[in-house]
Design an enzyme around this catalytic site. Sequence first.
Site, PDB file in Angstrom:
ATOM      1  N   GLY A  92      24.411  32.440  44.608  1.00  0.00           N
ATOM      2  CA  GLY A  92      25.796  31.966  44.683  1.00  0.00           C
ATOM      3  C   GLY A  92      26.667  32.738  45.650  1.00  0.00           C
ATOM      4  CG  HIS A  99      30.882  40.665  48.802  1.00  0.00           C
ATOM      5  ND1 HIS A  99      30.367  39.766  49.702  1.00  0.00           N
ATOM      6  CD2 HIS A  99      30.926  40.018  47.611  1.00  0.00           C
ATOM      7  CE1 HIS A  99      30.119  38.611  49.090  1.00  0.00           C
ATOM      8  NE2 HIS A  99      30.440  38.748  47.808  1.00  0.00           N
TER       9      HIS A  99
HETATM   10  P1  5GP Z   1      30.347  36.003  46.279  1.00  0.00           P
HETATM   11  O1  5GP Z   1      30.442  34.698  45.515  1.00  0.00           O
HETATM   12  O2  5GP Z   1      30.059  35.765  47.749  1.00  0.00           O
HETATM   13  O3  5GP Z   1      29.444  37.013  45.660  1.00  0.00           O
HETATM   14  O4  5GP Z   1      31.784  36.652  46.147  1.00  0.00           O
HETATM   15  C1  5GP Z   1      32.846  36.370  46.999  1.00  0.00           C
HETATM   16  C2  5GP Z   1      34.091  36.800  46.266  1.00  0.00           C
HETATM   17  O5  5GP Z   1      35.150  36.886  47.190  1.00  0.00           O
HETATM   18  C3  5GP Z   1      34.543  35.841  45.155  1.00  0.00           C
HETATM   19  O6  5GP Z   1      34.576  36.528  43.904  1.00  0.00           O
HETATM   20  C4  5GP Z   1      35.938  35.394  45.617  1.00  0.00           C
HETATM   21  O7  5GP Z   1      36.857  35.258  44.547  1.00  0.00           O
HETATM   22  C5  5GP Z   1      36.342  36.493  46.581  1.00  0.00           C
HETATM   23  N1  5GP Z   1      37.228  36.069  47.642  1.00  0.00           N
HETATM   24  C6  5GP Z   1      37.051  34.984  48.467  1.00  0.00           C
HETATM   25  N2  5GP Z   1      38.059  34.897  49.345  1.00  0.00           N
HETATM   26  C7  5GP Z   1      38.903  35.935  49.068  1.00  0.00           C
HETATM   27  C8  5GP Z   1      40.132  36.359  49.640  1.00  0.00           C
HETATM   28  O8  5GP Z   1      40.667  35.782  50.594  1.00  0.00           O
HETATM   29  N3  5GP Z   1      40.708  37.458  49.096  1.00  0.00           N
HETATM   30  C9  5GP Z   1      40.149  38.137  48.038  1.00  0.00           C
HETATM   31  N4  5GP Z   1      40.800  39.206  47.580  1.00  0.00           N
HETATM   32  N5  5GP Z   1      38.984  37.758  47.491  1.00  0.00           N
HETATM   33  C10 5GP Z   1      38.374  36.661  47.986  1.00  0.00           C
END
Ligand code: 5GP
Length: 113
Positions: A92, A99
């Site tokens: 996901g 990150h």
């Molecule tokens: P992934 O699903 O790729 O592991 O996590 C990406 C994370 O980035 C998600 O939890 C989402 O809420 C966060 N995220 C996406 N865009 C932004 C943003 O513009 N600002 C912040 N602070 N978090 C973001």
Amino acid sequence: MDCIFCKIISGEIPSKKVYEDESVYAFYDINPMAPVHVLIVPKTHIASINELTPENSAVVAHIYEVAAKLAKELGVAESGYRMVSNCGADAGQTVFHLHFHLLGGRPLKVDMC
Ligand code: 5GP
Ligand code: ZN
């Protein structure tokens, strides 16, 4: 490069910063999944765990050192927390800049998958 997290690191997109040093940036997730939900990222653009190599992987150890420090500051070091890095479609991953989610502040689901 059209990368949301590179834009957050550069300040082009605003974020709630928790920590910053020469190689790492940490900020609150915009859609928190737990009372404490911080994202810790390398300043260098690395797309995912898949892109880690002997040349660029030292920052990951540093990210975990930062996580230990932030967990103390955010009050979850003793209660417990989880570090998660999603890699690719089945996990996901939605943002393709490496990150680590630091999650805590309540008992987390035991299910890992
Ligand atoms: P992934 O699903 O790729 O592991 O996590 C990406 C994370 O980035 C998600 O939890 C989402 O809420 C966060 N995220 C996406 N865009 C932004 C943003 O513009 N600002 C912040 N602070 N978090 C973001
Ligand atoms: Zn990036």
